[in-house]
Design an enzyme around this catalytic site. Structure first.
Site: not given
Ligand code: NAD
Ligand code: WQD
Length: 339
Positions: A125, A149, A153
């Protein structure tokens, strides 16, 4: 054609990646414990792809279940999405996050090694950069996540690099996602957060559809053009495609590939509100409130390394991100139905 194990397959990014894997001709073995998703998501994947993933309900921390899975299927590579992803939750429940994201990943790696499967794409991430201070962010920026979190990562990145250094047979893609948004253009799959969304786009779309009254914009005094936070929003289908390209790259490249996956363009919260309002035709009432703890002013990727290594670039623009999020929201106002 290869057989790919997708952990967390029923989640937001996992479902979209399953579709892209099928489209590229791969077989998908899907694993999920449904801790943050629903079985209906996998049925929708099958409907869109016209193919059934080989689905296993199970947990990445379950060594016996994983050994059985690797013994049952001739898996060539793993795309590892399973994990917990809420920054706020990780601050209040750090051990649950470390258990899922670290212990779970270590168990998966052990089982992979035992089964002789040494190709992995790992979901990292942009959170690992902490506050990047300058933009665009390149992969060589210092790392300094500020919450459990992000640290989970970061720690996994370190462990995966150590593993590849010790055992050169491993080929690993560490993909640092920026802010995934949007949904599949069918409107059948998308992001389905539990309760009130934490992330911006899901919150905006719930305001647009009338389920939430107004958006709270966290901070109007950042040193950005309009004072609101700037992020690199990337369409989830582009992100999914990057995983397929990474699998191809791991055929060519040994070692660890660490890549930013973003568009290279930053949009402010106010720009996102305006775009979503224009595309949906709905008013998005908002008010500017105090900053959210832990937020940074501005982050967007330099995605040129991903382009050089993968031959990949994001294809979807902001309008497509809003249009597809809105189609999913309208068709599924309450998310996926329960079984
Ligand atoms: P999500 O929560 O929609 O998907 C994750 C899936 O993993 C879910 O279906 C959950 O049920 C499953 N899961 C969780 N723990 C588990 C376990 N112990 N065993 C088996 N299954 C399990 O999340 P996402 O948005 O699809 O994210 C996928 C990956 O990408 C995650 O590792 C997340 O940290 C990473 N990521 C997401 C974002 C984002 O903003 N969505 C950004 C950066 C990184
Ligand atoms: C985006 C912008 C907020 C909600 C997070 C995790 C990151 C990744 C993605 C997993 C920011 C603003 C948000 C609201 C707002 N996830 N905001 N009102 O914080 O960039 O990233 O999700 O890996 O690790 O930190 O994403 O969508 O929460 O926020 O004003 O109700 O929107 O302040 O500027 P963020 P976000």
């Amino acid at each position: 054609m290869a057989t790919i194990l997708v952990t967390g397959a029923a989640g937001y990014i996992g479902t979209h990646t399953c579709i892209e894997l099928f489209a590229a001709g791969h077989q998908v073995v899907a694993l999920d414990n449904f801790s943050n998703s629903k079985p209906e998501a996998m049925r929708r994947v099958a409907r869109i792809a016209g193919r059934e993933p080989l689905f296993h309900r199970g947990d990445i921390r379950d060594r016996v279940a994983l050994d059985t899975l690797f013994a049952t299927h001739a898996i060539d590579a793993v795309i590892h999405f399973a994990g917990l992803k809420s920054v706020g939750e990780s601050l209040s429940e750090p051990l649950r996050y470390y258990d899922n994201n670290i212990s779970g990943s270590l168990t998966l790696l052990e089982c992979m090694g035992r089964a002789g499967v040494r190709r992995l794409v790992f979901s990292s991430s942009a959170n690992v950069y902490g506050d990047p201070h300058t933009v665009p962010v390149t992969e060589s920026f210092p790392l300094g996540p500020t919450n459990p979190y992000g640290r989970s990562k970061y720690m996994m990145e370190l462990m995966l690099r150590d593993l590849a250094a010790a055992e050169p047979a491993w080929r690993i893609g560490l993909l640092r996602y920026f802010n995934p948004v949007g949904a599949h253009e069918s409107g059948l799959i998308g992001e389905d957060p539990h309760g009130t969304p934490n992330n911006l786009l899901p919150y905006i779309s719930k305001v647009a559809i009338g389920k939430l009254e107004q958006l709270n914009i966290f901070g109007g005094d950042y040193p950005t053009a309009d004072g609101t936070g700037v992020r690199d929003y990337i369409h989830v289908v582009d992100l999914a495609a990057a995983h397929v390209k990474t699998l191809q790259a791991l055929e060519r490249e040994a070692g660890v590939q660490t890549l930013n996956v973003g568009t290279g363009t930053g949009y402010s919260v106010l720009e996102m509100v305006a775009a979503f309002s224009r595309i949906s035709g709905c008013a998005i009432p908002f008010r500017i409130v105090g900053r959210r703890a832990g937020d940074i002013a501005c982050s967007y990727a330099d995605p040129s390394l991903a382009h050089a290594v993968l031959g990949w670039r994001a294809q979807h623009d902001l309008d497509a991100m809003c249009r597809d999020s809105w189609r999913w929201q309208q068709g599924n106002p309450d998310g996926y139905p329960d079984d």
